[in-house]
Design an enzyme around this catalytic site. Structure first.
Site, short mmCIF file in Angstrom:
data_model
loop_
_atom_site.label_atom_id
_atom_site.label_comp_id
_atom_site.label_asym_id
_atom_site.label_seq_id
_atom_site.Cartn_x
_atom_site.Cartn_y
_atom_site.Cartn_z
N CYS A 80 -59.83 -40.87 62.80
CA CYS A 80 -58.98 -41.22 63.94
C CYS A 80 -59.37 -40.41 65.19
O CYS A 80 -60.44 -40.62 65.75
CB CYS A 80 -57.51 -41.05 63.57
N HIS A 165 -56.80 -44.34 58.80
CA HIS A 165 -56.42 -43.12 58.06
C HIS A 165 -56.63 -43.32 56.57
O HIS A 165 -55.74 -43.82 55.88
CB HIS A 165 -54.96 -42.77 58.35
N GLU A 167 -56.57 -41.15 54.33
CA GLU A 167 -55.79 -40.20 53.53
C GLU A 167 -54.40 -40.71 53.18
O GLU A 167 -53.77 -40.23 52.25
CB GLU A 167 -55.66 -38.86 54.28
N SER A 219 -33.70 -21.98 42.96
CA SER A 219 -32.80 -23.08 43.29
C SER A 219 -32.53 -23.97 42.09
O SER A 219 -31.70 -24.86 42.15
CB SER A 219 -33.42 -23.93 44.40
N GLY A 221 -34.93 -25.81 41.11
CA GLY A 221 -35.96 -26.83 41.32
C GLY A 221 -37.32 -26.36 40.82
O GLY A 221 -37.49 -25.21 40.38
N ASP A 223 -40.27 -25.94 42.47
CA ASP A 223 -41.08 -25.02 43.26
C ASP A 223 -40.66 -23.56 43.06
O ASP A 223 -41.48 -22.70 42.77
CB ASP A 223 -41.00 -25.36 44.75
N SER A 224 -39.36 -23.30 43.23
CA SER A 224 -38.95 -21.90 43.13
C SER A 224 -39.10 -21.40 41.70
O SER A 224 -39.40 -20.22 41.48
CB SER A 224 -37.52 -21.71 43.65
N SER A 225 -38.94 -22.29 40.73
CA SER A 225 -39.07 -21.85 39.33
C SER A 225 -40.52 -21.51 38.99
O SER A 225 -40.79 -20.52 38.32
CB SER A 225 -38.57 -22.93 38.37
#
Ligand code: XMP
Length: 506
Positions: A80, A165, A167, A219, A221, A223-225
């Site tokens: 682009c 694009h 991607e 949390s 969730g 990610d934090s775990s």
């Protein structure tokens, strides 16, 4: 080592380019556009990608790269704005496009190593300017109805460029395109994987933390775990996890999450009841960005208080991942929303941040979680935003609205589970729209709230499609919500993809 550098000119989807390259087993990183040649070359450079951008090459503010980028001896791909910049810097012409394209369109492909195995198919266009004259030595390798030079190449110099694009998942042969570029054009062999990085991540955590102590915001969730599991592996019991019940959790969530952590994770977790504190901070606030910032700040204040109680901790661990960073406007992109753990942080707080998952996408985090041997129920849990139900209530947050939202959400989750759709739908939840409308129940007029149902399929939350839930199931969900949740007389289904929508409503 194989490495592809993406020069980041600030488009919203640049992190996605990195992800697409990594999916081909090649390490990729985003660098600022004016990075020095030494920095770009680094170790094992296999190719360079020039990203998209909200800029125009003709504007003075239009971001540039060094001209030597085009003679590094490795292939260069412009996407682009990257195509327009390549054209502009090498002597071609870029002009305003007669129509601003923002859609999936069918592209015709000429034979090129870039399009190996790709029949004419849909590509995602999103641009205002376009190339009208190519630089010397280039030939056209793709065209669409509105864009005669949709891609170009100079094979001798190994320079390639596409106006569309590749991607974005809306481009039909997205993965094939990146395989062609990384393996076919750049000659990479692949083999890089996030799972293979666990030892390196743990090593980096040890280095950053040294002998200090860390508190983690957990949390429930993924990610934090995963972040906590990595840090626990690195520094053992110098990590204290804090699970904040901010009153914006789903039905029964606090109990379920605490039970799960205690039984399965072997982590040292403290539960903090901060319901009143968060709700009082949020009282009367309606503006979404303000709500996010208040929630972000309240989290940090709770962590500060708790850290004092355990005798001090210098670092705060957060499960921040790449999309959080990009959507909060880090780098060159504009702010879409302030994720509570990035743009929602207060200016001053008493911690150094530890964010080991910052470079990764959700599915890469899941792969790391699996590599650490974490339980599948946790690794495959549907994402739940840090600000919780606070950003699923349009307008101000009250106990009454929270209760309606929790009950309707519980019914939705129950029905999705019964239908066996938990793994195939990326995220599903209800939204308190705040809208009231007229209905009829038991022969009487009602004037009550409308609940929105949101369900999306995705692999990375960067682009999503609304889930095609069978109508029969939608009817069941709607009937149950209206029958079982007081003050709801209407249920609407959100049929917006991302882009142009986002997953959450705020
Ligand atoms: P959007 O709404 O931006 O959401 O399409 C993309 C993904 O991110 C989650 N989300 C958040 N997660 N803190 C988080 O930890 C936040 O502030 C936040 N805001 C959105 C959202 O649920 C979706 O999975």
């Amino acid at each position: 080592m194989e490495r592809i550098v993406i020069l980041d000119f600030g488009a919203q989807y640049n992190q996605l380019i990195a992800r697409r390259v990594r999916e081909q087993g090649v390490y990729s990183e985003l660098l600022p556009p004016m990075s020095s040649i030494e920095r770009i070359k680094g170790e094992g450079l296999s190719g360079v990608i020039l990203s998209g951008s909200p800029d125009s090459v003709y504007s003075e503010k239009g971001r540039r790269c060094l001209p030597e980028v085009f003679s590094l001896g490795v292939p260069v791909l412009g996407i682009c704005y990257g195509m327009q910049l390549m054209t502009h810097m090498l002597g071609g012409k870029v002009e305003k496009a007669p129509v601003r394209e923002y859609a999936g369109v069918t592209a015709h492909f000429e034979p090129s190593p870039l399009f190996e195995g790709m029949p004419d198919s849909v590509v995602w266009m999103s641009h205002n300017d376009m190339v009208t004259e190519m630089p010397e030595g280039f030939s056209v390798i793709s065209s669409t109805a509105e864009c005669p030079i949709a891609a170009m190449q100079n094979e001798e110099k190994r320079l390639y460029a596409v106006q569309f694009h590749p991607e974005v998942a809306h481009t039909e042969y997205c993965a094939q395109f990146f395989k062609n570029f990384t393996h076919g054009v750049c000659g990479c062999k692949g083999g890089w994987s996030p799972q293979g990085l666990v030892d390196e991540i743990v090593g980096n955590i040890k280095k950053q933390v040294g002998a200090r102590r860390v508190v983690a915001g957990l949390s429930g969730g993924v990610d934090s775990s995963v972040a906590a599991a990595l840090v626990s592996r690195a520094i053992g019991d110098r990590l204290t996890c804090i699970f904040v019940d901010h009153g914006l959790l789903r039905k029964n969530e606090a109990d379920e999450v605490m039970h799960f952590y205690r039984e399965n994770m072997g982590l040292n977790v403290i539960e903090v009841d901060a319901k009143e504190y968060f709700l009082s901070q949020l009282a009367g606030v309606t503006e979404p960005e303000k709500k996010r910032k208040i929630i972000g700040e309240s989290f940090v204040r709770v962590f500060e208080r708790e850290a004092k109680k355990i005798g001090g901790a210098e670092l705060l661990l957060q499960g921040t991942i790449y999309p959080d960073v990009i959507e909060s406007g880090s780098g060159g992109a504009s702010v879409i929303k302030s994720h509570h753990n990035v743009g929602g942080l207060p200016e001053k707080f008493g911690f150094e941040l530890l964010e080991p998952l910052r470079p990764f996408f959700k599915d890469e985090v899941r792969a790391i979680g699996e590599a650490l041997g974490m339980p599948p129920e946790l690794v495959w849990r549907q994402p739940f935003p840090g600000p919780g139900l606070g950003i699923r209530i349009l307008g101000d947050v009250t106990e009454e609205k929270l209760s309606i939202l929790r009950d309707s959400d519980h019914i939705l989750r129950d029905e999705i589970k019964k239908a066996g759709l938990e793994r195939s739908i990326w995220q599903y939840f209800t939204v308190f729209t705040g809208m009231r409308s007229v209905g009829v129940m038991g022969d009487s007029r009602t004037y009550d709230y409308a609940i929105g149902v949101r369900a999306v399929v995705s692999t990375d939350a960067m682009t999503v499609e609304f889930a095609e839930i069978p109508h029969k199931l939608l009817r069941k969900i709607s009937n149950r919500i209206i029958a079982e949740v007081p003050h709801v007389n209407r249920v609407v289904y959100d049929i917006t993809d991302k882009p142009p929508g986002t997953i959450e409503w705020e």
